[in-house]
Design a protein around this motif. Structure first.
Motif, mmCIF file in Angstrom:
data_model
loop_
_atom_site.group_PDB
_atom_site.id
_atom_site.type_symbol
_atom_site.label_atom_id
_atom_site.label_comp_id
_atom_site.label_asym_id
_atom_site.label_seq_id
_atom_site.Cartn_x
_atom_site.Cartn_y
_atom_site.Cartn_z
ATOM 1 N N GLY A 162 -87.702 70.834 -0.879
ATOM 2 C CA GLY A 162 -86.953 70.925 -2.251
ATOM 3 C C GLY A 162 -85.674 69.974 -2.284
ATOM 4 N N LYS A 175 -93.737 76.062 0.512
ATOM 5 C CA LYS A 175 -94.927 76.621 -0.412
ATOM 6 C C LYS A 175 -95.288 75.421 -1.390
ATOM 7 C CE LYS A 175 -96.259 79.887 -3.720
ATOM 8 N NZ LYS A 175 -95.953 80.926 -4.671
ATOM 9 N N THR A 233 -93.918 74.584 -4.249
ATOM 10 C CA THR A 233 -94.034 74.910 -5.754
ATOM 11 C C THR A 233 -93.769 73.805 -6.393
ATOM 12 O OG1 THR A 233 -91.873 75.420 -5.835
ATOM 13 C CG2 THR A 233 -92.928 77.239 -5.161
ATOM 14 N N ALA A 266 -91.189 72.508 -7.638
ATOM 15 C CA ALA A 266 -90.076 72.225 -7.118
ATOM 16 C C ALA A 266 -90.104 71.510 -5.698
ATOM 17 C CB ALA A 266 -88.911 73.297 -6.873
ATOM 18 N N GLY A 267 -91.067 71.856 -5.041
ATOM 19 C CA GLY A 267 -91.378 71.237 -3.637
ATOM 20 C C GLY A 267 -91.892 69.909 -3.826
ATOM 21 N N LEU A 274 -83.649 78.192 2.891
ATOM 22 C CA LEU A 274 -83.437 77.496 1.747
ATOM 23 C C LEU A 274 -84.243 77.930 0.772
ATOM 24 C CD1 LEU A 274 -82.429 75.011 3.751
ATOM 25 C CD2 LEU A 274 -80.920 74.893 2.174
ATOM 26 N N ALA A 333 -86.474 79.120 -2.020
ATOM 27 C CA ALA A 333 -86.104 80.080 -3.227
ATOM 28 C C ALA A 333 -86.442 79.526 -4.509
ATOM 29 C CB ALA A 333 -84.335 80.343 -3.270
ATOM 30 N N SER A 340 -84.881 78.498 -7.641
ATOM 31 C CA SER A 340 -83.428 78.218 -8.023
ATOM 32 C C SER A 340 -83.002 77.929 -9.382
ATOM 33 C CB SER A 340 -83.221 77.022 -6.897
ATOM 34 O OG SER A 340 -83.788 75.785 -7.726
ATOM 35 N N ILE A 351 -78.920 80.507 3.167
ATOM 36 C CA ILE A 351 -78.181 79.509 2.078
ATOM 37 C C ILE A 351 -77.920 80.267 0.718
ATOM 38 C CG2 ILE A 351 -78.018 77.309 1.023
ATOM 39 C CD1 ILE A 351 -77.897 77.353 4.061
ATOM 40 N N THR A 384 -75.423 81.107 -2.834
ATOM 41 C CA THR A 384 -74.782 80.349 -4.057
ATOM 42 C C THR A 384 -73.461 81.153 -4.346
ATOM 43 O OG1 THR A 384 -75.121 80.085 -6.644
ATOM 44 C CG2 THR A 384 -76.366 81.807 -5.511
ATOM 45 N N LYS A 391 -80.480 86.308 -5.697
ATOM 46 C CA LYS A 391 -79.744 85.834 -4.304
ATOM 47 C C LYS A 391 -78.758 86.913 -3.992
ATOM 48 C CE LYS A 391 -80.056 82.064 -3.023
ATOM 49 N NZ LYS A 391 -81.035 81.524 -1.760
ATOM 50 N N CYS A 421 -72.579 78.422 -1.646
ATOM 51 C CA CYS A 421 -71.966 77.102 -2.239
ATOM 52 C C CYS A 421 -72.221 76.971 -3.827
ATOM 53 C CB CYS A 421 -73.030 76.071 -1.642
ATOM 54 S SG CYS A 421 -72.388 74.466 -1.774
ATOM 55 N N ASN A 455 -72.489 74.252 -7.335
ATOM 56 C CA ASN A 455 -73.497 73.497 -7.723
ATOM 57 C C ASN A 455 -73.577 72.014 -6.764
ATOM 58 O OD1 ASN A 455 -72.732 75.195 -10.029
ATOM 59 N ND2 ASN A 455 -74.196 73.839 -11.068
ATOM 60 N N GLN A 464 -83.022 65.820 -6.750
ATOM 61 C CA GLN A 464 -82.794 67.103 -7.346
ATOM 62 C C GLN A 464 -83.874 66.981 -8.512
ATOM 63 O OE1 GLN A 464 -79.131 68.118 -9.270
ATOM 64 N NE2 GLN A 464 -79.429 70.044 -8.920
HETATM 65 P P1 NAD Z 1 -85.117 73.869 -5.005
HETATM 66 O O1 NAD Z 1 -85.601 74.489 -6.183
HETATM 67 O O2 NAD Z 1 -84.859 72.401 -5.314
HETATM 68 O O3 NAD Z 1 -86.134 73.713 -3.784
HETATM 69 C C1 NAD Z 1 -86.707 74.983 -3.303
HETATM 70 C C2 NAD Z 1 -87.859 74.872 -2.414
HETATM 71 O O4 NAD Z 1 -88.255 76.159 -1.691
HETATM 72 C C3 NAD Z 1 -88.714 73.976 -3.037
HETATM 73 O O5 NAD Z 1 -89.162 72.909 -1.912
HETATM 74 C C4 NAD Z 1 -89.964 75.122 -3.136
HETATM 75 O O6 NAD Z 1 -91.401 74.318 -3.058
HETATM 76 C C5 NAD Z 1 -89.578 76.089 -1.919
HETATM 77 N N1 NAD Z 1 -90.282 77.213 -2.197
HETATM 78 C C6 NAD Z 1 -89.950 78.058 -3.400
HETATM 79 N N2 NAD Z 1 -90.720 79.452 -3.264
HETATM 80 C C7 NAD Z 1 -91.263 79.433 -1.950
HETATM 81 C C8 NAD Z 1 -92.177 80.218 -1.294
HETATM 82 N N3 NAD Z 1 -92.260 81.481 -1.780
HETATM 83 N N4 NAD Z 1 -92.251 80.104 -0.015
HETATM 84 C C9 NAD Z 1 -91.915 78.937 0.498
HETATM 85 N N5 NAD Z 1 -91.450 77.874 -0.169
HETATM 86 C C10 NAD Z 1 -90.963 77.990 -1.489
HETATM 87 O O7 NAD Z 1 -83.933 74.453 -4.542
HETATM 88 P P2 NAD Z 1 -82.371 73.986 -4.182
HETATM 89 O O8 NAD Z 1 -81.576 73.433 -5.050
HETATM 90 O O9 NAD Z 1 -82.635 72.826 -3.188
HETATM 91 O O10 NAD Z 1 -81.783 75.037 -3.537
HETATM 92 C C11 NAD Z 1 -82.162 75.617 -1.975
HETATM 93 C C12 NAD Z 1 -81.341 76.690 -1.812
HETATM 94 O O11 NAD Z 1 -79.869 76.564 -2.023
HETATM 95 C C13 NAD Z 1 -81.711 77.953 -2.708
HETATM 96 O O12 NAD Z 1 -81.728 79.174 -1.706
HETATM 97 C C14 NAD Z 1 -80.512 77.888 -3.432
HETATM 98 O O13 NAD Z 1 -80.351 79.273 -4.192
HETATM 99 C C15 NAD Z 1 -79.385 77.581 -2.885
HETATM 100 N N6 NAD Z 1 -78.334 76.817 -3.586
HETATM 101 C C16 NAD Z 1 -78.640 75.928 -4.557
HETATM 102 C C17 NAD Z 1 -77.446 75.317 -5.205
HETATM 103 C C18 NAD Z 1 -77.616 74.126 -6.046
HETATM 104 O O14 NAD Z 1 -76.810 73.656 -6.704
HETATM 105 N N7 NAD Z 1 -78.918 73.692 -6.283
HETATM 106 C C19 NAD Z 1 -76.260 75.814 -4.828
HETATM 107 C C20 NAD Z 1 -75.995 76.628 -3.950
HETATM 108 C C21 NAD Z 1 -76.919 77.344 -3.350
#
Ligand code: NAD
Ligand code: TYD
Length: 374
Positions: free
Chosen positions: A11, A35, A37, A39-40, A82, A84, A86, A129, A131, A184, A207, A209, A215
């Motif tokens: 992600g 996984k 998804t 987003a991955g 990480l 999730a 999101s 990790i 939010t 979360k 953390c 945004n 992204q």
């Molecule tokens: P993202 O949506 O870009 O990436 C999430 C990744 O998790 C993807 O690669 C997806 O394939 C994988 N995933 C989802 N469900 C899954 C599952 N069941 N099993 C295995 N993999 C799975 O998210 P992001 O923005 O990179 O955020 C990453 C983490 O940081 C999250 O936990 C989010 O809550 C936290 N976070 C994000 C932000 C932000 O601004 N983006 C800020 C603070 C915290």
């Protein structure tokens, strides 16, 4: 710690963390469990995919047996979690998926770690990790007689613009509003419960945004850069008055590295940019930057701003106080926002193929066929 399991490494933030660990720690073995998804995207890691200290495993964090086998096969002694769902808007439409992955998935990982480590906590670490959205929303209040934004030194050694008197601190009470932040918050509680109940060495960070390369273009900044490039409307929720605190993703990855190695077990750290922006002001900066880099006269894309129905339960203001992290571990954001946004816009404009592959939906099918059966 040598064998590190990073979940969600395909992600946005996860790919930056994987890249940092794989390149900075050649002695570690980094296992990226994702996984894949919507987003991955393994294209986020093309530059390091063949590194000798890197392994990708396509798996669901909710699959207990698979997660158990990964702990055993790779003799995992550290976890950076990480993975999730999101995106707040998706959570409003489909809260079940958020409860499943964010709550049950986190619990599944915790159980697998507990079982594999079997009470031998020496040298082990489970780093979750999270939010700032778990804290709820802040008001747009201001000190007597001063309209926000006002300059403050109250929470940082640096001057910064704030839209309210209050900030989120590590001991701010949890008060999540969206299904995303509720899921979360629940996962954060489970992680802390595993420390308090079983003695697992856990750490949680919250953390603000993030923005930067890789992204997924459903989030404000990449979505708007891409829409401007295609002359498509920019949907501003409500009046564009909501405030977010933006941090360059590489600075978040740096903080994760530092906290994973030096953070105090059972502790919590807030990570933020001291960089508050009202959405509409941020959007104007994005438009201006994209137009300039595309060689368009200033103002060309202003007409794309389109006010739309507000997000349900839209949190008004997030603002992190990361003074504790600065004082205890010496972390500070390395990039000024102007530099970060310039780098970010340039990256999306220079990597249009990456964006087009996602928006055309091709990459998901491609990687699905590449990794099926692994
Ligand atoms: P993202 O949506 O870009 O990436 C999430 C990744 O998790 C993807 O690669 C997806 O394939 C994988 N995933 C989802 N469900 C899954 C599952 N069941 N099993 C295995 N993999 C799975 O998210 P992001 O923005 O990179 O955020 C990453 C983490 O940081 C999250 O936990 C989010 O809550 C936290 N976070 C994000 C932000 C932000 O601004 N983006 C800020 C603070 C915290
Ligand atoms: P987003 O990137 O979804 O992050 P979060 O909701 O986790 O803060 O949104 C950032 C801000 O931008 C948020 O206040 C909602 C707003 N927004 C829009 O106005 N229009 C959009 O199309 C999107 C995606 C977000």
């Amino acid at each position: 710690m040598k064998n590190i399991l990073i979940t969600g490494g395909a992600g946005f933030i996860g790919s930056h963390v994987v890249r940092l660990f794989v390149t900075k720690y050649p002695d570690y073995h980094i296992v990226n469990l994702d996984k894949l998804t919507y987003a991955g995207n393994l294209a986020n890691l093309k530059d390091i995919e063949n590194a000798p200290n890197y392994t990708f495993v396509k798996a669901d964090i909710c699959d207990f047996e698979k997660v158990q086998s990964v702990f055993a096969e790779y003799q995992i002694d550290g976890v950076i979690h990480l993975a999730a769902e999101s995106h707040v808007d998706r959570s409003i439409k489909d809260p079940f998926t958020f409860a499943r992955t964010n709550v049950m998935g986190t619990l599944t990982l915790l159980q697998a770690a507990k079982q594999y480590w079997n009470g031998n906590w020496e040298g082990k670490r489970f780093y979750h990790i999270s939010t700032d959205e778990v804290y709820g929303a802040l008001e747009l209040t201001h000190p007597d007689g001063i309209e926000p934004p006002f300059s403050t030194t109250a929470s940082s050694s640096e001057h910064h613009l704030a839209y309210g008197k209050d900030f989120f601190y590590e001991d701010t009470k949890y008060n999540p509003h969206s299904p995303y932040s509720a899921s979360k918050a629940s996962s954060d509680h489970f992680v802390r419960a595993f420390h308090d109940t079983y003695g697992m060495p856990t750490i949680v960070t919250n953390c603000s945004n993030n923005y930067g390369p890789y992204q997924f273009p459903e989030k404000l900044i990449p979505l708007f850069i891409n829409n401007i490039r295609h002359g498509k409307p920019l949907p501003v929720y409500g009046k564009g008055e909501n405030v977010r605190d933006w941090l360059y993703v590489v600075d978040h990855a740096r903080a994760i590295d530092l906290i994973f190695h030096k953070g105090k077990v059972a502790d919590t750290y807030n990570i933020g940019g001291f960089n508050e922006w009202k959405n509409i002001d941020l959007i104007k900066v994005i438009i201006k930057t994209v137009d300039r880099l595309l060689g368009n006269p200033e103002g060309t894309s202003d007409h794309l701003i389109t006010y739309v129905t507000d997000r349900a339960g839209h949190d008004l203001r997030y603002a992190i106080d990361s003074t504790k992290l600065k004082n205890e571990l010496g972390w500070e954001p390395s990039l000024q926002f102007e530099e970060g946004i310039e780098k970010t816009v340039r990256w999306y404009l220079d990597n249009q193929e990456w964006m087009d592959n996602i928006t055309s939906g091709e990459y998901e099918k491609y990687y699905e066929s590449m990794y099926s059966g692994r």
